[in-house]
Scaffold this motif. Structure first.
Motif, mmCIF file in Angstrom:
data_model
loop_
_atom_site.group_PDB
_atom_site.id
_atom_site.type_symbol
_atom_site.label_atom_id
_atom_site.label_comp_id
_atom_site.label_asym_id
_atom_site.label_seq_id
_atom_site.Cartn_x
_atom_site.Cartn_y
_atom_site.Cartn_z
ATOM 1 N N THR A 1 1.028 -1.108 -0.230
ATOM 2 C CA THR A 1 0.210 0.067 -0.286
ATOM 3 C C THR A 1 1.151 1.514 0.205
ATOM 4 O O THR A 1 1.741 1.342 0.839
ATOM 5 C CB THR A 1 -0.874 -0.205 1.219
ATOM 6 N N LEU A 2 0.592 2.246 -1.228
ATOM 7 C CA LEU A 2 1.157 3.545 -1.405
ATOM 8 C C LEU A 2 0.760 4.481 0.214
ATOM 9 O O LEU A 2 0.220 3.897 0.753
ATOM 10 C CB LEU A 2 0.923 4.280 -2.440
ATOM 11 N N PRO A 3 2.068 4.869 0.721
ATOM 12 C CA PRO A 3 2.250 6.287 1.612
ATOM 13 C C PRO A 3 0.687 7.129 1.305
ATOM 14 O O PRO A 3 0.143 7.068 0.291
ATOM 15 C CB PRO A 3 3.093 6.544 1.863
ATOM 16 N N ILE A 4 -0.041 7.358 2.536
ATOM 17 C CA ILE A 4 -1.051 7.959 2.998
ATOM 18 C C ILE A 4 -0.675 9.568 2.614
ATOM 19 O O ILE A 4 0.469 9.863 2.979
ATOM 20 C CB ILE A 4 -1.509 8.154 4.382
ATOM 21 N N GLY A 5 -0.963 10.630 1.317
ATOM 22 C CA GLY A 5 -0.981 10.875 0.617
ATOM 23 C C GLY A 5 0.420 11.090 -0.341
ATOM 24 O O GLY A 5 1.351 12.076 -0.819
ATOM 25 N N TYR A 6 0.394 9.823 -1.098
ATOM 26 C CA TYR A 6 1.223 10.023 -1.931
ATOM 27 C C TYR A 6 1.446 11.216 -3.114
ATOM 28 O O TYR A 6 2.295 11.328 -3.581
ATOM 29 C CB TYR A 6 1.260 8.386 -2.377
ATOM 30 N N ALA A 7 0.285 11.518 -3.209
ATOM 31 C CA ALA A 7 0.185 12.613 -4.862
ATOM 32 C C ALA A 7 0.906 14.251 -4.163
ATOM 33 O O ALA A 7 1.203 14.365 -5.043
ATOM 34 C CB ALA A 7 -1.386 12.283 -5.100
ATOM 35 N N GLU A 8 0.811 14.242 -3.278
ATOM 36 C CA GLU A 8 1.043 15.408 -2.686
ATOM 37 C C GLU A 8 2.267 14.913 -1.553
ATOM 38 O O GLU A 8 3.091 15.811 -1.255
ATOM 39 C CB GLU A 8 -0.063 15.512 -1.330
ATOM 40 N N LEU A 9 2.999 14.207 -1.811
ATOM 41 C CA LEU A 9 4.631 13.821 -1.174
ATOM 42 C C LEU A 9 5.484 15.271 -1.377
ATOM 43 O O LEU A 9 5.156 15.541 -2.336
ATOM 44 C CB LEU A 9 5.163 13.194 -1.285
ATOM 45 N N PRO A 10 6.550 15.205 -0.415
ATOM 46 C CA PRO A 10 7.073 16.391 -0.890
ATOM 47 C C PRO A 10 8.586 16.265 -1.650
ATOM 48 O O PRO A 10 9.227 16.407 -1.057
ATOM 49 C CB PRO A 10 7.353 17.409 0.816
ATOM 50 N N TRP A 11 8.628 15.126 -2.082
ATOM 51 C CA TRP A 11 9.684 14.310 -3.079
ATOM 52 C C TRP A 11 10.729 15.982 -3.537
ATOM 53 O O TRP A 11 12.165 14.954 -3.088
ATOM 54 C CB TRP A 11 9.537 14.700 -4.406
ATOM 55 N N GLY B 1 10.429 7.074 2.266
ATOM 56 C CA GLY B 1 9.720 5.902 3.200
ATOM 57 C C GLY B 1 8.875 5.919 4.172
ATOM 58 O O GLY B 1 7.968 6.916 4.250
ATOM 59 N N TRP B 2 8.409 4.547 3.930
ATOM 60 C CA TRP B 2 7.028 5.274 4.779
ATOM 61 C C TRP B 2 6.515 3.242 5.818
ATOM 62 O O TRP B 2 6.903 2.467 5.424
ATOM 63 C CB TRP B 2 6.061 5.244 3.919
ATOM 64 N N ARG B 3 5.840 3.477 6.143
ATOM 65 C CA ARG B 3 5.123 2.740 7.294
ATOM 66 C C ARG B 3 4.049 2.105 6.400
ATOM 67 O O ARG B 3 2.889 3.004 5.877
ATOM 68 C CB ARG B 3 4.589 2.805 8.658
ATOM 69 N N ASP B 4 3.604 0.963 6.145
ATOM 70 C CA ASP B 4 1.949 0.112 5.327
ATOM 71 C C ASP B 4 1.130 0.294 6.050
ATOM 72 O O ASP B 4 0.906 0.025 7.327
ATOM 73 C CB ASP B 4 2.445 -1.136 5.042
#
Length: 162
Positions: A25-35, A42-45
Motif C-alpha cells: 500500500t502506497l503512503p497516505i498522501g502519496y500524490a502530495e509528497l514533498p519529493w 520511506g513509509w509504514r504500510d
C-alpha cells in the motif's frame, strides 16, 4: 528526490515476493509528497503498520527494500539514535527495522537490521521540516547531514543486496 510512479516503486522492491509487492500500500498522501525534500521514500504500510518500505534512487536505477518491525510499546523517557540520519528521538520513536536479504540468502531466512526513525521520515528531520522532541547534538548543515544519510542508506541497501 524525483517523483516515482507506483509502478516504479513496485518494480524496485528487491526482497519481497510478487504477491507481497502486489499487496504493498502506497503512503497516505502519496500524490502530495514533498519529493524535493526527500532523500529517499520511506513509509509504514497503512494496512500493515509493522511493515515499511525504503525506496532510494541509486546508480543504475531505483532500489526498494521492504522492512518490518514490531510495535514500539509505551513511550519511555530515554533517547535513541537513528542509524540512518543520526537524529535523536525518544526511544519509542526509534524502531529496529529488519529486512530480508535479497535473493537466495533471503529465501534461506537471512536478514539484516538497523535502528531507524519509527516513521521513516529521516529526510524531514534532517531538514527541520518535522519537529523533534529531543535536543540534538549534531550541528552539521542539512546538506552535510543529507550526504551522511545517503552514505548510511547505501550501506544498508548493500547489506540487503549482498
Amino acid at each position: 528526490m524525483e517523483p516515482l510512479s507506483a509502478d516504479e516503486i513496485r518494480r524496485s522492491i528487491v526482497n519481497s515476493s510478487k504477491s507481497q509487492v502486489k499487496a504493498l500500500t502506497l503512503p497516505i498522501g502519496y500524490a502530495e509528497l514533498p519529493w524535493e525534500s526527500l532523500d529517499f521514500l520511506g513509509w509504514r504500510d497503512p494496512k500493515a503498520p509493522n511493515r515499511g518500505y525504503l525506496v532510494v534512487r541509486r546508480e543504475g536505477g531505483v532500489t526498494g527494500v521492504a522492512v518490518s518491525t514490531q510495535s514500539t510499546g509505551a513511550a519511555r523517557r530515554f533517547a535513541g539514535l537513528c542509524d540512518l540520519c543520526n537524529t535523536a528521538h525518544h526511544v519509542s520513536d526509534i524502531a529496529l527495522f529488519v529486512a530480508r536479504r535479497a535473493g537466495k540468502a533471503g529465501r534461506e531466512g537471512n536478514t539484516v537490521g538497523t535502528y531507524i526513525c519509527a516513521d521513516l521520515a529521516c529526510s524531514l528531520y534532517i531538514r527541520g521540516l518535522k519537529e523533534l522532541d529531543v535536543p540534538q547534538g549534531d550541528t552539521a548543515t542539512p546538506e552535510v547531514r543529507a550526504e551522511r544519510l545517503a552514505t548510511r542508506l547505501e550501506t544498508f541497501v548493500q547489506r540487503v543486496l549482498n
